[in-house]
Design an enzyme around this catalytic site. Structure first.
Site, PDB file in Angstrom:
ATOM      1  N   LYS A 169       0.842  -1.194   0.000  1.00  0.00           N
ATOM      2  CA  LYS A 169       0.000   0.000   0.000  1.00  0.00           C
ATOM      3  C   LYS A 169       0.880   1.249   0.000  1.00  0.00           C
ATOM      4  CE  LYS A 169      -2.028  -1.391   3.740  1.00  0.00           C
ATOM      5  NZ  LYS A 169      -2.920  -1.637   4.885  1.00  0.00           N
ATOM      6  N   THR A 200      -9.183   9.291   8.539  1.00  0.00           N
ATOM      7  CA  THR A 200      -8.837   8.048   7.846  1.00  0.00           C
ATOM      8  C   THR A 200      -8.607   6.880   8.799  1.00  0.00           C
ATOM      9  OG1 THR A 200      -6.510   8.746   7.868  1.00  0.00           O
ATOM     10  CG2 THR A 200      -7.801   9.291   5.898  1.00  0.00           C
ATOM     11  N   GLY A 202      -8.870   3.533  10.446  1.00  0.00           N
ATOM     12  CA  GLY A 202      -9.445   2.252  10.063  1.00  0.00           C
ATOM     13  C   GLY A 202      -9.280   1.870   8.607  1.00  0.00           C
ATOM     14  N   THR A 203      -8.493   2.632   7.843  1.00  0.00           N
ATOM     15  CA  THR A 203      -8.372   2.336   6.414  1.00  0.00           C
ATOM     16  C   THR A 203      -7.745   0.963   6.149  1.00  0.00           C
ATOM     17  OG1 THR A 203      -6.330   3.627   6.400  1.00  0.00           O
ATOM     18  CG2 THR A 203      -8.312   4.717   5.614  1.00  0.00           C
ATOM     19  N   GLY A 204      -6.702   0.618   6.899  1.00  0.00           N
ATOM     20  CA  GLY A 204      -6.037  -0.660   6.660  1.00  0.00           C
ATOM     21  C   GLY A 204      -6.932  -1.845   6.971  1.00  0.00           C
ATOM     22  N   CYS A 205      -7.633  -1.774   8.103  1.00  0.00           N
ATOM     23  CA  CYS A 205      -8.562  -2.841   8.482  1.00  0.00           C
ATOM     24  C   CYS A 205      -9.670  -2.962   7.450  1.00  0.00           C
ATOM     25  CB  CYS A 205      -9.182  -2.531   9.851  1.00  0.00           C
ATOM     26  SG  CYS A 205      -8.007  -2.239  11.174  1.00  0.00           S
TER      27      CYS A 205
END
Length: 260
Positions: A169, A200, A202-205
């Site tokens: 990412k 932003t 929580g974007t990875g989860c």
């Protein structure tokens, strides 16, 4: 759909973000809670791991009766929890998306230093797709990504640890938000406009759960990643202020868009 991760008391990341994503994308979410955090919009005030026997009991309970068409892992915190989860996933006949959570959006560590080697040696070989951000790439491989040209080198270093596919990412690089997906043979790049939105959390989860959801629905890995990135981009665009710090993305953004 099964998520194995930590609970975020603020509701923006972790188990809560995973279940919201799974529901939004039309799948039934189930959870194995590996840790509990005291967390809000300004940071992580503390976390407590569940005993490995409690994590194993949750896994056995859900998988022994219901099963799973895809699994997503997040915060596992310690070597014993990583080993416990990896042992079960190694015998599972379903796609596994590993989000190798090392640090929160606020910079708080969520993975004990001594657990990094266990993630590399035990968890990553079980992964169908692993989704590290640039900091996690460096933590796992020592490769520092400074520009888009470094993404493939980072992906190859991650693939050497055993997952089938690596999604690197590039959201923290300047310019467009570019992610690179590869299995070492084929390569896919996903571009999105960089959004001027600080909310932003929580974007990875959310991305990892979206990928797993689309895999459970029968999409190929490249198509699952493409659709998941589009979903997350919309969620970021509609992120909203909550509390005094970094707010969450909006997991229900497309429902609101449909109503309008």
């Amino acid at each position: 759909m099964l998520t194995v991760a930590g609970s975020d008391s603020g509701g923006g990341a972790g188990i809560q973000a995973d279940l919201k994503t799974m529901l939004a994308l039309g799948t039934h979410g189930m959870s194995v809670i590996a840790a509990v955090t005291a967390q809000n919009s300004v940071g992580v005030q503390g976390y407590w791991e569940l005993p490995p026997e409690a994590v194993r009991a949750q896994l056995d309970s859900v998988l022994g009766d219901i099963g799973a068409q895809a699994v997503k892992t997040g915060m596992l915190a310690s070597p014993v929890l990583v080993e416990t989860v990896a042992e079960v996933l190694a015998g599972l006949d379903a796609p596994v998306v590993v989000d190798p959570v090392g640090v929160s959006k606020h910079g708080d560590s969520l993975l004990a230093p001594e657990a990094v080697e266990t993630v590399k040696s035990r968890l990553l070989p079980t992964a169908t797709v692993v989704t590290p951000n640039l900091w996690e790439v460096e933590q796992l491989t020592g490769v520092k990504v400074e520009g888009e040209d470094d993404l493939r080198r980072a992906a190859d270093a991650v693939l050497a640890l055993g997952p089938r596919w690596a999604l690197i990412k590039g959201g923290h690089l300047p310019g467009e938000a570019v992610d690179l997906l590869t299995d070492g043979t084929t390569e896919h790049r996903y571009h999105a406009e960089r959004l001027d939105n600080r909310h932003t959390h929580g974007t990875g989860c959310t991305l990892a759960s979206a990928i797993a959801s689309y895999l459970a629905l029968g999409e190929t890995i490249p198509d699952a990643v493409r659709q998941a990135k589009a979903y997350v981009t919309g969620a970021i665009a509609n992120g909203f202020p909550l509390g005094a710090g970094i707010g969450p993305v909006d997991h229900a953004w497309h429902w609101r868009a449909d109503k309008n």
